[in-house]
Motif scaffolding. Structure first.
Motif, short mmCIF file in Angstrom:
data_model
loop_
_atom_site.label_atom_id
_atom_site.label_comp_id
_atom_site.label_asym_id
_atom_site.label_seq_id
_atom_site.Cartn_x
_atom_site.Cartn_y
_atom_site.Cartn_z
N TYR A 112 0.85 -1.19 0.00
CA TYR A 112 0.00 0.00 0.00
C TYR A 112 0.89 1.24 0.00
O TYR A 112 2.10 1.14 -0.20
CB TYR A 112 -0.98 -0.01 1.19
N THR A 116 0.88 1.94 -4.41
CA THR A 116 -0.30 2.27 -5.20
C THR A 116 0.04 2.40 -6.68
O THR A 116 -0.76 2.03 -7.55
CB THR A 116 -0.95 3.57 -4.70
N HIS A 119 -0.12 -0.96 -8.03
CA HIS A 119 -1.50 -1.46 -8.05
C HIS A 119 -2.21 -1.00 -9.32
O HIS A 119 -3.04 -1.73 -9.88
CB HIS A 119 -2.28 -0.97 -6.82
N SER A 129 -5.21 -7.28 -6.94
CA SER A 129 -4.09 -7.10 -6.03
C SER A 129 -4.65 -6.82 -4.64
O SER A 129 -5.86 -6.70 -4.46
CB SER A 129 -3.18 -5.96 -6.49
N HIS A 131 -4.46 -4.35 -1.32
CA HIS A 131 -4.04 -3.08 -0.74
C HIS A 131 -3.95 -3.26 0.77
O HIS A 131 -4.96 -3.35 1.46
CB HIS A 131 -5.06 -1.99 -1.08
#
Length: 302
Positions: A112, A116, A119, A129, A131
């Motif tokens: 995270y 990001t 992601h 995915s 987080h």
């Protein structure tokens, strides 16, 4: 945005998980700690060769960090990838990710904050995915997401700062998003489509309210938020007690959320909070603001 079409198979005992550092370098004990946690689940952990490299605030060169990630993606024995930490640097290797190999052999990414940026690559590739992280009291939920085809139910905390932004309503759509700044930086670099999506936002206090305002303005004016059906708002607790000329982060966010005109559920333990909950990205979610609950379908099961 449609939910990701690729469903990942659940991991079984003996499967391999790679631990990489695509952004900043972690504290020296972190990769080993992650490896022990993963092995306690019955999985095999492999720490990437450059996971502890130092190059300023980066975990080694862009070339080496990208190589570690791509080696994990291309290795058929590796079934999931865990980022050791966030920090800064994931964005620099976005163009180097072997998306073709990821689509050919999809595998979960866990991370995270700065991760990001990656992601969004997974999302554009149609690969779910996760987080979040394996630390904290909800760490075992990552095991269940990887190994038990588990759905995720996240209840809002009415006492959290972001709960002040909660509205009303109920919407459905694939969950997508992550760290606000990284999403804004991704505009024009990663081709991500949020139309029809429930937008996950988590915001850390890396700067003042101006940064939050600029990031949301960029996302709105670029059209990146067109068609978003709702907002699942994570922790903004780092801004508690902070004001800028009479405004708080709640005022700044409300200004933009009102312009979006969609249901908002705040108070969710997502993002930069001690006991964060890990949630899948790219799978179908129900944002039930009236019940104070976010429910996200499992990313695996095949």
């Amino acid at each position: 945005m449609e939910a990701t079409t690729l469903r990942l198979r659940t991991l079984t005992a003996g499967d391999t998980v790679a631990i990489v550092s695509p952004a900043s370098w972690p504290e020296g004990s972190v990769p080993t700690w992650i490896a022990r946690q993963v092995e306690a689940w019955g999985l095999r952990a492999v720490i990437a060769p450059h996971a502890l490299d130092h190059r300023g605030y980066l975990a080694g060169s862009d070339v080496d960090r990208a190589a570690d990630l791509n080696d994990a993606i291309r290795d058929p024995t590796v079934r999931a990838v865990i980022a050791s930490t966030g920090g800064c640097g994931s964005f620099r290797i976005v163009p180097d990710v072997d998306v073709r190999a990821l689509r050919a052999d999809p595998k979960m990414l866990v991370g995270y904050s700065d991760v990001t940026a990656l992601h969004q690559v997974w999302n554009a590739a149609g690969v779910p995915s996760l987080h979040g992280a394996i630390a904290g009291t909800h760490g075992d939920h990552v095991r269940r997401l990887l190994m038990e085809d588990a759905d995720t139910v996240v209840d809002a905390d009415a006492a959290a700062l972001s709960a002040e932004l909660t509205t009303t309503g109920r919407v459905e759509g694939p969950l997508s998003g992550g760290n606000l700044e990284m999403l804004a930086r991704s505009v024009g670099v990663v081709d991500f489509d949020l139309a029809g999506a429930v937008l996950l936002l988590e915001i850390n206090r890396a700067a003042g309210l101006g940064m939050v305002d600029r990031a949301l303005t960029q996302l709105r004016y670029s059209g990146a938020l067109d068609g978003v059906v709702g907002v699942a708002l994570g922790s903004i607790d780092q801004f508690a007690g902070y004001q800028d000329r009479g405004w708080t982060v709640v005022d700044t966010l409300r200004d933009h959320f009102d312009a979006l005109g969609v249901p908002v559920l705040g108070g969710l333990p997502l993002g930069h909070v001690e006991d964060l909950v890990t949630v899948p990205l790219g799978t179908r979610a129900v944002l039930d603001v009236d019940r104070g609950r976010l429910t996200v379908e499992s990313p695996s099961g095949v």
